[in-house]
Design a protein around this motif. Structure first.
Motif, mmCIF file in Angstrom:
data_model
loop_
_atom_site.group_PDB
_atom_site.id
_atom_site.type_symbol
_atom_site.label_atom_id
_atom_site.label_comp_id
_atom_site.label_asym_id
_atom_site.label_seq_id
_atom_site.Cartn_x
_atom_site.Cartn_y
_atom_site.Cartn_z
ATOM 1 N N SER A 1 0.824 -1.195 0.000
ATOM 2 C CA SER A 1 0.000 0.000 0.000
ATOM 3 C C SER A 1 0.867 1.257 0.000
ATOM 4 O O SER A 1 1.983 1.269 0.498
ATOM 5 N N GLU A 2 0.311 2.284 -0.598
ATOM 6 C CA GLU A 2 1.014 3.559 -0.686
ATOM 7 C C GLU A 2 0.943 4.285 0.649
ATOM 8 O O GLU A 2 -0.080 4.265 1.320
ATOM 9 N N ILE A 3 2.034 4.930 1.022
ATOM 10 C CA ILE A 3 2.083 5.700 2.263
ATOM 11 C C ILE A 3 1.710 7.137 1.947
ATOM 12 O O ILE A 3 2.193 7.718 0.975
ATOM 13 N N ALA B 1 -4.527 11.288 -5.658
ATOM 14 C CA ALA B 1 -4.638 10.658 -4.340
ATOM 15 C C ALA B 1 -5.875 11.129 -3.571
ATOM 16 O O ALA B 1 -6.204 10.565 -2.534
ATOM 17 N N ASN B 2 -6.551 12.151 -4.091
ATOM 18 C CA ASN B 2 -7.719 12.725 -3.415
ATOM 19 C C ASN B 2 -8.906 12.826 -4.370
ATOM 20 O O ASN B 2 -9.391 13.920 -4.671
ATOM 21 N N PRO B 3 -9.416 11.685 -4.843
ATOM 22 C CA PRO B 3 -10.473 11.701 -5.860
ATOM 23 C C PRO B 3 -11.793 12.297 -5.372
ATOM 24 O O PRO B 3 -12.615 12.703 -6.199
ATOM 25 N N VAL C 1 3.632 9.868 -0.283
ATOM 26 C CA VAL C 1 5.069 9.915 -0.019
ATOM 27 C C VAL C 1 5.756 9.271 -1.214
ATOM 28 O O VAL C 1 5.376 8.180 -1.643
ATOM 29 N N ILE C 2 6.732 9.964 -1.764
ATOM 30 C CA ILE C 2 7.444 9.447 -2.923
ATOM 31 C C ILE C 2 8.925 9.350 -2.620
ATOM 32 O O ILE C 2 9.428 10.004 -1.704
ATOM 33 N N GLU C 3 9.591 8.521 -3.374
ATOM 34 C CA GLU C 3 11.040 8.388 -3.249
ATOM 35 C C GLU C 3 11.700 9.625 -3.849
ATOM 36 O O GLU C 3 11.216 10.173 -4.832
ATOM 37 N N GLU C 4 12.793 10.050 -3.260
ATOM 38 C CA GLU C 4 13.499 11.224 -3.766
ATOM 39 C C GLU C 4 13.887 11.041 -5.227
ATOM 40 O O GLU C 4 13.874 11.984 -6.009
ATOM 41 N N SER C 5 14.193 9.818 -5.623
ATOM 42 C CA SER C 5 14.586 9.557 -7.003
ATOM 43 C C SER C 5 13.428 9.750 -7.979
ATOM 44 O O SER C 5 13.640 9.884 -9.171
#
Length: 73
Positions: free
Chosen positions: A2-4, A36-38, A56-60
């Motif tokens: 799941s996405e954080i 993320a906010n439909p 939350v996404i990876e810096e890359s």
């Protein structure tokens, strides 16, 4: 997996691009917050008190554009 998400409560007058710049350093990355906010209507200026999920996404995953955000041009 799941996405954080972070939780953000809007203040009157915030915009999607401002949130993207605040959390990702890229004003043009606002689309991932919108997706993320439909349940939140797509409007230029957000009212205060909305609870938004900020993925939350990876810096890359963040692409540095080297451009100023639209509100600083």
């Amino acid at each position: 997996m799941s996405e954080i998400n972070l939780r953000h409560i809007t203040t009157e007058g915030e915009r999607w691009d401002q949130l993207a710049y605040r959390y990702y350093g890229d004003a043009f990355a606002y689309e991932r917050i919108v997706v993320a906010n439909p349940d939140i209507p797509l409007m230029l200026v957000l009212p205060g008190g909305l609870e938004l999920a900020i993925p939350v996404i990876e810096e890359s995953d963040v692409i540095a554009t080297g451009e100023l955000p639209p509100w600083k041009v």
